[in-house]
Design an enzyme around this catalytic site. Sequence first.
Site, PDB file in Angstrom:
ATOM      1  N   TYR B 125       0.810  -1.215   0.000  1.00 57.90           N
ATOM      2  CA  TYR B 125       0.000   0.000   0.000  1.00 57.90           C
ATOM      3  C   TYR B 125       0.845   1.267   0.000  1.00 57.90           C
ATOM      4  O   TYR B 125       0.297   2.370  -0.003  1.00 57.90           O
ATOM      5  CB  TYR B 125      -0.922   0.019   1.222  1.00 57.90           C
ATOM      6  CG  TYR B 125      -2.202  -0.731   1.016  1.00 57.90           C
ATOM      7  CD1 TYR B 125      -2.193  -2.103   0.865  1.00 57.90           C
ATOM      8  CD2 TYR B 125      -3.428  -0.088   0.963  1.00 57.90           C
ATOM      9  CE1 TYR B 125      -3.361  -2.812   0.674  1.00 57.90           C
ATOM     10  CE2 TYR B 125      -4.595  -0.785   0.772  1.00 57.90           C
ATOM     11  CZ  TYR B 125      -4.556  -2.146   0.632  1.00 57.90           C
ATOM     12  OH  TYR B 125      -5.724  -2.844   0.446  1.00 57.90           O
ATOM     13  N   LYS B 172       3.786 -14.395   5.857  1.00 59.53           N
ATOM     14  CA  LYS B 172       4.212 -15.374   4.849  1.00 59.53           C
ATOM     15  C   LYS B 172       5.749 -15.388   4.845  1.00 59.53           C
ATOM     16  O   LYS B 172       6.399 -15.297   3.797  1.00 59.53           O
ATOM     17  CB  LYS B 172       3.646 -14.982   3.475  1.00 59.53           C
ATOM     18  CG  LYS B 172       3.820 -16.024   2.385  1.00 59.53           C
ATOM     19  CD  LYS B 172       2.885 -17.211   2.534  1.00 59.53           C
ATOM     20  CE  LYS B 172       3.132 -18.236   1.430  1.00 59.53           C
ATOM     21  NZ  LYS B 172       2.357 -19.461   1.637  1.00 59.53           N
ATOM     22  N   ASP B 205      -1.929 -18.200   4.412  1.00 62.19           N
ATOM     23  CA  ASP B 205      -2.834 -19.101   3.691  1.00 62.19           C
ATOM     24  C   ASP B 205      -3.462 -20.111   4.649  1.00 62.19           C
ATOM     25  O   ASP B 205      -4.670 -20.392   4.600  1.00 62.19           O
ATOM     26  CB  ASP B 205      -2.118 -19.797   2.526  1.00 62.19           C
ATOM     27  CG  ASP B 205      -0.742 -20.319   2.891  1.00 62.19           C
ATOM     28  OD1 ASP B 205      -0.096 -19.716   3.768  1.00 62.19           O
ATOM     29  OD2 ASP B 205      -0.296 -21.319   2.313  1.00 62.19           O
ATOM     30  N   ASP B 229      -6.018  -6.419   4.810  1.00 62.25           N
ATOM     31  CA  ASP B 229      -7.121  -5.989   3.953  1.00 62.25           C
ATOM     32  C   ASP B 229      -8.009  -7.171   3.589  1.00 62.25           C
ATOM     33  O   ASP B 229      -9.239  -7.103   3.659  1.00 62.25           O
ATOM     34  CB  ASP B 229      -6.522  -5.356   2.685  1.00 62.25           C
ATOM     35  CG  ASP B 229      -7.583  -4.783   1.770  1.00 62.25           C
ATOM     36  OD1 ASP B 229      -8.620  -4.337   2.285  1.00 62.25           O
ATOM     37  OD2 ASP B 229      -7.370  -4.789   0.545  1.00 62.25           O
TER      38      ASP B 229
END
Lengths: 119, 337
Positions: B125, B172, B205, B229
């Site tokens: 972002y 991640k 995930d 988000d």
Amino acid sequence: MATTFSEAARATRKKKEIKLVGVDMYIVTEQGIPTFPDGEFGPFKCEFISNRGTKVWPGFVSPDLMMVNWYRCRFMSTRDVNDSDVDTFLSVLTKKGWWWSAAQKLWTHDGEAAYSKAY
Amino acid sequence: MAQHVVTMLPGEGTGPEICEAVRLVIDASGVDIKWEYEEIGLGCLEKYGTLLPDKTIKNIAKNKVALKGPTTTPIGTGHKSANVTLRKVFDLFANVRPAKLIPVLKRPWDTIDIINFRENTEDSYAAIEHMVSDEVAQCLKVITWPGSYRIADFAFQWAKANGRKKVYCVHKANIMKMTDGLFLDAFREAAKKYPEIEIGDVIVDNCCMQLVRNPAQFDCLVLPNLYGDILTDLCAGLVGGLGFAPGANIGDNCSIFEAVHGSAPKYAGMKKVNPSAVLVSGIMMLRWLKETAAADRIEKAMFAVLDERKHVTYDVGGTATTDEYAQAIVDKMHAKA
């Protein structure tokens, strides 16, 4: 005729007219927001500086804004420029003592800006 | 009773009618708020040439707290998001998104009570994007130590103040070892100040899969901007959708409370949309302002109106207008007084 998905994808490529118009310089400094006086960098002029994606020069900067020691400084060209002009520009920056982590050339593609602006 | 001065940003599309309904309810709760209205969004472009006029910025800077209706963000091309600009200008680094099951909205889960703490100012972002050739685009994912540390610190402090037991970091880092690795390291460092809180980490995930299989296992989640988000909307979906999802954007000196859904321009002026998301954001704002009694009153009345299902909007199976739903909540508050 394309026979694989990769070939089909490549076949859709649209060539664009590319023109060099500036350079984003990523500068590391502990001295706060850098300043680059006009006229000291040949055909390049600093247009804005952002920190973590937020514009910190020119204009309003919230006193609440937390900054890190890494600034994106956007230099736009004031005339037609080429890669040699960029080489010279980088050399001038280095000689003036600026420690930069990366440079990203800015181009237009078919006349449209191919780079984002800062918030 | 102290008077609060709050900037009201009605936004666009259905925003103004939603915000009027929410104001009706909040004003009826007994809290003393002076509302100062300011403009934001695409409508400002024609008038002022910017999505976020200086007058609006100055008013928020003065009042330190704002309640915001939905705005429209152009996709792909055009102007930057007014929402993101607000977060950037005021460095509203903590996006707090509770996902709590509303009793009357039936879902297959028994209990969901998750608070998401989304880092709100960096990651991809940061909007640093370039076409690096005519067929390759890149977006820099910017993760910083201070940006990561402060959202973790904020989350731990919030958890401690609100009796929460577990804070997990979502990342991640197995693949993005530098960026997400830094985020995770900063989280662990911040955790050292809060030994009473259980910590853990979960790969993004896997976290998605766990959220839909067994959401009750999660308490507080700390996430970088992009994962935040996505996962905050996933959590909202688990508890009834964006129509009931509150949001707060909090900085060191300023806070903006907002619904996270869109402005639904095709319904503008029809007074049929559900104002609950802005209302529950307003409830969050009241708790932030230490107006807990008023917040509790509104929440209780809102749940009661939803439970009766006589005066609810079309999205929850009713026929009430935005105003009728708001008035029913007001009537319920007065009836219980």
